[in-house]
Design a protein around this motif. Structure first.
Motif, PDB file in Angstrom:
ATOM      1  N   ILE A  16       3.422 -12.724   3.143  1.00 22.44           N
ATOM      2  CA  ILE A  16       2.924 -13.429   4.327  1.00 22.44           C
ATOM      3  C   ILE A  16       1.675 -12.737   4.853  1.00 22.44           C
ATOM      4  O   ILE A  16       0.651 -13.372   5.119  1.00 22.44           O
ATOM      5  CB  ILE A  16       4.012 -13.516   5.413  1.00 22.44           C
ATOM      6  CG1 ILE A  16       5.145 -14.421   4.944  1.00 22.44           C
ATOM      7  CG2 ILE A  16       3.429 -14.024   6.731  1.00 22.44           C
ATOM      8  CD1 ILE A  16       6.368 -14.374   5.837  1.00 22.44           C
ATOM      9  N   ALA A  17       1.747 -11.423   4.985  1.00 20.76           N
ATOM     10  CA  ALA A  17       0.593 -10.662   5.483  1.00 20.76           C
ATOM     11  C   ALA A  17      -0.571 -10.746   4.502  1.00 20.76           C
ATOM     12  O   ALA A  17      -1.733 -10.833   4.909  1.00 20.76           O
ATOM     13  CB  ALA A  17       0.988  -9.212   5.726  1.00 20.76           C
ATOM     14  N   TYR A  18      -0.281 -10.740   3.200  1.00 20.87           N
ATOM     15  CA  TYR A  18      -1.321 -10.850   2.173  1.00 20.87           C
ATOM     16  C   TYR A  18      -2.068 -12.172   2.304  1.00 20.87           C
ATOM     17  O   TYR A  18      -3.298 -12.211   2.361  1.00 20.87           O
ATOM     18  CB  TYR A  18      -0.685 -10.711   0.793  1.00 20.87           C
ATOM     19  CG  TYR A  18      -1.626 -10.961  -0.361  1.00 20.87           C
ATOM     20  CD1 TYR A  18      -2.652 -10.075  -0.650  1.00 20.87           C
ATOM     21  CD2 TYR A  18      -1.486 -12.079  -1.169  1.00 20.87           C
ATOM     22  CE1 TYR A  18      -3.512 -10.289  -1.719  1.00 20.87           C
ATOM     23  CE2 TYR A  18      -2.332 -12.303  -2.238  1.00 20.87           C
ATOM     24  CZ  TYR A  18      -3.351 -11.411  -2.508  1.00 20.87           C
ATOM     25  OH  TYR A  18      -4.201 -11.635  -3.559  1.00 20.87           O
ATOM     26  N   GLY A  39     -10.417 -14.258   5.082  1.00 16.14           N
ATOM     27  CA  GLY A  39     -11.629 -14.003   4.327  1.00 16.14           C
ATOM     28  C   GLY A  39     -11.688 -12.679   3.586  1.00 16.14           C
ATOM     29  O   GLY A  39     -12.722 -12.325   3.034  1.00 16.14           O
ATOM     30  N   ALA A  40     -10.597 -11.930   3.570  1.00 14.70           N
ATOM     31  CA  ALA A  40     -10.584 -10.655   2.849  1.00 14.70           C
ATOM     32  C   ALA A  40     -10.582 -10.905   1.343  1.00 14.70           C
ATOM     33  O   ALA A  40     -10.071 -11.927   0.876  1.00 14.70           O
ATOM     34  CB  ALA A  40      -9.351  -9.840   3.241  1.00 14.70           C
ATOM     35  N   GLY A  41     -11.139  -9.979   0.602  1.00  9.60           N
ATOM     36  CA  GLY A  41     -11.064 -10.041  -0.851  1.00  9.60           C
ATOM     37  C   GLY A  41      -9.623  -9.853  -1.297  1.00  9.60           C
ATOM     38  O   GLY A  41      -8.815  -9.250  -0.593  1.00  9.60           O
ATOM     39  N   ARG A  71      -4.682  -3.280   1.736  1.00  6.60           N
ATOM     40  CA  ARG A  71      -4.436  -3.087   3.176  1.00  6.60           C
ATOM     41  C   ARG A  71      -2.977  -3.349   3.534  1.00  6.60           C
ATOM     42  O   ARG A  71      -2.381  -2.620   4.325  1.00  6.60           O
ATOM     43  CB  ARG A  71      -5.343  -4.003   4.000  1.00  6.60           C
ATOM     44  CG  ARG A  71      -6.786  -3.651   3.944  1.00  6.60           C
ATOM     45  CD  ARG A  71      -7.043  -2.432   4.761  1.00  6.60           C
ATOM     46  NE  ARG A  71      -8.463  -2.126   4.744  1.00  6.60           N
ATOM     47  CZ  ARG A  71      -9.018  -1.297   5.568  1.00  6.60           C
ATOM     48  NH1 ARG A  71      -8.307  -0.683   6.473  1.00  6.60           N
ATOM     49  NH2 ARG A  71     -10.297  -1.048   5.487  1.00  6.60           N
ATOM     50  N   VAL A  72      -2.412  -4.403   2.968  1.00  9.72           N
ATOM     51  CA  VAL A  72      -1.020  -4.724   3.266  1.00  9.72           C
ATOM     52  C   VAL A  72      -0.098  -3.624   2.746  1.00  9.72           C
ATOM     53  O   VAL A  72       0.849  -3.231   3.422  1.00  9.72           O
ATOM     54  CB  VAL A  72      -0.644  -6.099   2.680  1.00  9.72           C
ATOM     55  CG1 VAL A  72       0.851  -6.349   2.767  1.00  9.72           C
ATOM     56  CG2 VAL A  72      -1.391  -7.203   3.408  1.00  9.72           C
ATOM     57  N   GLN A  73      -0.393  -3.093   1.560  1.00  9.20           N
ATOM     58  CA  GLN A  73       0.422  -2.014   1.024  1.00  9.20           C
ATOM     59  C   GLN A  73       0.341  -0.772   1.913  1.00  9.20           C
ATOM     60  O   GLN A  73       1.358  -0.114   2.165  1.00  9.20           O
ATOM     61  CB  GLN A  73      -0.003  -1.685  -0.402  1.00  9.20           C
ATOM     62  CG  GLN A  73       0.407  -2.758  -1.383  1.00  9.20           C
ATOM     63  CD  GLN A  73      -0.147  -2.529  -2.777  1.00  9.20           C
ATOM     64  OE1 GLN A  73      -1.205  -1.934  -2.945  1.00  9.20           O
ATOM     65  NE2 GLN A  73       0.571  -3.010  -3.767  1.00  9.20           N
TER      66      GLN A  73
END
Length: 80
Positions: free
Chosen positions: A3-5, A12-14, A21-23
């Protein structure tokens, strides 16, 4: 995690950066220890997750990003 991914992808994140970032948020997350230990921090709190601590990579390390690393193109949604 997923969900966060996908929220990051929509922002717009790569793809690689979104997963990274989620990890990192998962590692920093989990259930707070000590006084008031029932309060959750990290992604679990953001997503309204249960009290179970899933910050250890055992729970999410199998997710990998493959393919194009660039941000996804914003698809235009036709109005109805």
């Amino acid at each position: 995690l997923m969900i966060a991914y996908y929220r990051r992808l929509q922002a717009g994140a790569g793809r690689s950066e979104a997963l990274r970032r989620v990890q990192l948020e998962m590692i920093a997350g989990g259930t707070a220890r000590g006084a008031g230990a029932s309060q959750q921090r990290g992604l679990g709190a953001e997503l309204g997750g249960g009290a179970r601590d899933r910050s250890h990579p055992f729970y999410w390390a199998a997710f990998i990003q493959s393919g194009d690393w660039k941000p996804m193109a914003q698809a235009s949604v036709p109005k109805q």
